[in-house]
Design a protein around this motif. Structure first.
Motif, PDB file in Angstrom:
ATOM      1  N   GLU A 177     -23.887 -47.652 -77.074  1.00  0.00           N
ATOM      2  CA  GLU A 177     -25.049 -48.553 -77.124  1.00  0.00           C
ATOM      3  C   GLU A 177     -24.639 -50.023 -77.083  1.00  0.00           C
ATOM      4  O   GLU A 177     -25.412 -50.871 -76.611  1.00  0.00           O
ATOM      5  N   ASP A 178     -23.454 -50.322 -77.572  1.00  0.00           N
ATOM      6  CA  ASP A 178     -23.003 -51.711 -77.651  1.00  0.00           C
ATOM      7  C   ASP A 178     -21.920 -52.046 -76.632  1.00  0.00           C
ATOM      8  O   ASP A 178     -21.394 -53.162 -76.630  1.00  0.00           O
ATOM      9  N   PHE A 179     -21.594 -51.104 -75.766  1.00  0.00           N
ATOM     10  CA  PHE A 179     -20.503 -51.320 -74.807  1.00  0.00           C
ATOM     11  C   PHE A 179     -20.944 -52.302 -73.726  1.00  0.00           C
ATOM     12  O   PHE A 179     -21.937 -52.080 -73.027  1.00  0.00           O
ATOM     13  N   ASP A 180     -20.186 -53.380 -73.575  1.00  0.00           N
ATOM     14  CA  ASP A 180     -20.509 -54.360 -72.537  1.00  0.00           C
ATOM     15  C   ASP A 180     -19.242 -54.935 -71.901  1.00  0.00           C
ATOM     16  O   ASP A 180     -19.249 -56.047 -71.366  1.00  0.00           O
ATOM     17  N   ALA A 181     -18.154 -54.153 -71.947  1.00  0.00           N
ATOM     18  CA  ALA A 181     -16.864 -54.665 -71.489  1.00  0.00           C
ATOM     19  C   ALA A 181     -16.767 -54.796 -69.977  1.00  0.00           C
ATOM     20  O   ALA A 181     -16.175 -55.753 -69.467  1.00  0.00           O
ATOM     21  N   CYS A 182     -17.349 -53.826 -69.230  1.00  0.00           N
ATOM     22  CA  CYS A 182     -17.190 -53.826 -67.781  1.00  0.00           C
ATOM     23  C   CYS A 182     -18.085 -52.749 -67.170  1.00  0.00           C
ATOM     24  O   CYS A 182     -18.545 -51.853 -67.872  1.00  0.00           O
ATOM     25  N   PRO A 183     -18.312 -52.804 -65.864  1.00  0.00           N
ATOM     26  CA  PRO A 183     -19.086 -51.753 -65.185  1.00  0.00           C
ATOM     27  C   PRO A 183     -18.390 -50.393 -65.249  1.00  0.00           C
ATOM     28  O   PRO A 183     -17.168 -50.311 -65.437  1.00  0.00           O
ATOM     29  N   VAL A 184     -19.189 -49.337 -65.070  1.00  0.00           N
ATOM     30  CA  VAL A 184     -18.708 -47.964 -65.214  1.00  0.00           C
ATOM     31  C   VAL A 184     -19.104 -47.150 -63.978  1.00  0.00           C
ATOM     32  O   VAL A 184     -20.232 -47.268 -63.482  1.00  0.00           O
ATOM     33  N   LEU A 185     -18.175 -46.326 -63.496  1.00  0.00           N
ATOM     34  CA  LEU A 185     -18.458 -45.407 -62.401  1.00  0.00           C
ATOM     35  C   LEU A 185     -18.029 -44.002 -62.794  1.00  0.00           C
ATOM     36  O   LEU A 185     -16.900 -43.799 -63.249  1.00  0.00           O
ATOM     37  N   LEU A 186     -18.921 -43.034 -62.610  1.00  0.00           N
ATOM     38  CA  LEU A 186     -18.595 -41.618 -62.783  1.00  0.00           C
ATOM     39  C   LEU A 186     -18.448 -40.991 -61.404  1.00  0.00           C
ATOM     40  O   LEU A 186     -19.366 -41.057 -60.585  1.00  0.00           O
ATOM     41  N   THR A 187     -17.291 -40.400 -61.129  1.00  0.00           N
ATOM     42  CA  THR A 187     -17.092 -39.644 -59.887  1.00  0.00           C
ATOM     43  C   THR A 187     -17.065 -38.174 -60.269  1.00  0.00           C
ATOM     44  O   THR A 187     -16.035 -37.633 -60.637  1.00  0.00           O
ATOM     45  N   GLN A 188     -18.203 -37.545 -60.181  1.00  0.00           N
ATOM     46  CA  GLN A 188     -18.400 -36.194 -60.721  1.00  0.00           C
ATOM     47  C   GLN A 188     -18.249 -35.124 -59.646  1.00  0.00           C
ATOM     48  O   GLN A 188     -19.027 -35.071 -58.696  1.00  0.00           O
ATOM     49  N   PRO A 189     -17.247 -34.238 -59.766  1.00  0.00           N
ATOM     50  CA  PRO A 189     -17.151 -33.130 -58.817  1.00  0.00           C
ATOM     51  C   PRO A 189     -18.386 -32.235 -58.911  1.00  0.00           C
ATOM     52  O   PRO A 189     -18.773 -31.812 -60.001  1.00  0.00           O
ATOM     53  N   ALA A 190     -18.986 -31.951 -57.764  1.00  0.00           N
ATOM     54  CA  ALA A 190     -20.225 -31.176 -57.748  1.00  0.00           C
ATOM     55  C   ALA A 190     -19.997 -29.713 -58.117  1.00  0.00           C
ATOM     56  O   ALA A 190     -20.915 -29.047 -58.589  1.00  0.00           O
ATOM     57  N   GLU A 191     -18.769 -29.207 -57.914  1.00  0.00           N
ATOM     58  CA  GLU A 191     -18.471 -27.809 -58.230  1.00  0.00           C
ATOM     59  C   GLU A 191     -17.517 -27.702 -59.415  1.00  0.00           C
ATOM     60  O   GLU A 191     -16.654 -26.825 -59.464  1.00  0.00           O
ATOM     61  N   ASP A 192     -17.666 -28.597 -60.359  1.00  0.00           N
ATOM     62  CA  ASP A 192     -16.820 -28.633 -61.554  1.00  0.00           C
ATOM     63  C   ASP A 192     -17.218 -27.497 -62.495  1.00  0.00           C
ATOM     64  O   ASP A 192     -18.329 -27.485 -63.024  1.00  0.00           O
ATOM     65  N   ARG A 193     -16.306 -26.550 -62.718  1.00  0.00           N
ATOM     66  CA  ARG A 193     -16.588 -25.396 -63.571  1.00  0.00           C
ATOM     67  C   ARG A 193     -16.122 -25.604 -65.018  1.00  0.00           C
ATOM     68  O   ARG A 193     -16.239 -24.701 -65.840  1.00  0.00           O
ATOM     69  N   TRP A 194     -15.575 -26.773 -65.289  1.00  0.00           N
ATOM     70  CA  TRP A 194     -15.069 -27.074 -66.640  1.00  0.00           C
ATOM     71  C   TRP A 194     -15.960 -28.100 -67.323  1.00  0.00           C
ATOM     72  O   TRP A 194     -16.409 -27.904 -68.452  1.00  0.00           O
ATOM     73  N   THR A 195     -16.221 -29.192 -66.649  1.00  0.00           N
ATOM     74  CA  THR A 195     -16.987 -30.288 -67.266  1.00  0.00           C
ATOM     75  C   THR A 195     -18.115 -30.714 -66.338  1.00  0.00           C
ATOM     76  O   THR A 195     -18.048 -31.765 -65.692  1.00  0.00           O
TER      77      THR A 195
END
Length: 321
Positions: free
Chosen positions: A252-270
């Motif tokens: 909620e308080d994080f403002d250090a830098c931009p964030v990118l999620l590169t999410q595998p579409a067929e991820d069977r773990w996470t």
């Protein structure tokens, strides 16, 4: 790490076997492999894979997860990003890859965070080029923990393959080896961590769902023979701190830098929904998500690999101008 392990990746066969499952464009030869360096931190000898480029406008630091190592980051990101004009460096954190841990010590997850914070400071002492930090798997949340703790301005952005808060029971339930481990394992590790058993080693393949690291069964066979990555054993102390680490700043308080999620579409773990509890709470900086088509947790597949490389290159360029 076994005592017979090589000092350099140029002498290791495991990554050469693994890269046969990657597209031909990503396979490295001796003359295209990264330069290998060592950086001393608190008596530990930290292995670095580096593609130096003094003319590059930005650096990308790459961090593995709990089932991978720095050379595996060089294969899927270090080398291709270097070809696009960035300087890249992939590190092996304590207990993984070819980093040599100081004898007599039992590092914890807190040490992982502190090591990367200090490594970024070391890089900035060499030159003032902007840095973006990438993390695969557990390395994704580590990028957040590092950005939350490092001095303001250290990072221009963080990229994660996942952002998993292991304090969340649902995350534990879905990423642990099984439900019993998820529910009983963490309290047991907490108790043992307060005893001399804290230094006892435990296979990550029994603690977590390492079996879902890659979607190609033949690639998994190669990974599970590699004690420097998927077949690694970690200490009770490390597991306890990994499961219970409290960030310097909550989302909620994080403002250090931009964030990118590169999410595998067929991820069977996470799968993607496990990163949402963290990312949905970050509202003070831009947060973007890119889905990687056809890709598994450790991505070996096209077009996800190219999509990941494109997205990260664009993100770094945008935020380091």
């Amino acid at each position: 790490m076994p005592t017979s392990a090589p000092v350099h990746y140029r002498d290791q066969q495991a990554w050469r076997d693994l890269q046969q499952f990657l597209p031909a464009r990503l396979r490295l030869a001796d003359d295209t492999a990264p330069e290998e360096e060592f950086w001393t931190w608190r008596g530990h000898r930290v292995h670095l894979d580096r593609y130096p480029n003094p003319k590059a406008g930005a650096k990308v630091v790459l961090h593995h997860g709990v089932g991978t190592n720095g050379r595996q980051m060089s294969l899927i990101l270090g080398a291709p990003l270097a070809r696009r004009g960035f300087e890249t460096v992939a590190l092996d954190n304590l207990g993984y890859g070819l980093t040599q841990v100081r004898p007599g010590t039992t590092p914890s997850y807190d040490d992982w965070v502190d090591l990367v914070v200090d490594f970024l400071a070391f890089e900035q002492s060499r030159d003032d080029r902007p840095i973006v930090l990438y993390g695969l798997s557990a390395g994704g949340m580590l990028t957040y923990h590092v950005a939350a703790k490092a001095p303001r301005g250290t990072l221009r952005g963080i990229v994660g393959m996942t952002f998993l808060d292991q304090r969340d029971q649902q995350v534990r339930d879905e990423t642990s080896h099984d439900r019993l481990t998820a529910r009983a394992g963490a309290p047991l590790m907490g108790l043992l961590a307060k005893t001399p058993a804290a230094s006892m080693k435990y296979p990550m393949s029994l603690a977590s769902k390492i079996s879902a690291l890659a979607n190609d069964p033949s690639a998994m066979k190669v990974l599970m023979k590699d004690r420097t990555s998927a077949a690694n054993w970690v200490s009770v102390r490390f597991l306890d701190r990994y499961l219970n680490y409290v960030p310097a700043v909550e989302p909620e308080d994080f403002d250090a830098c931009p964030v990118l999620l590169t999410q595998p579409a067929e991820d069977r773990w996470t799968p993607h929904h496990l990163s949402v509890p963290v990312l949905s709470r970050i509202t003070k900086v831009p947060v973007d998500t890119v889905l990687l088509d056809n890709a598994g947790h450790y991505p070996l597949e096209e077009p996800g690999l190219r999509q990941m490389q494109d997205a990260i290159a664009d993100f770094v360029t945008k935020h380091t101008r």
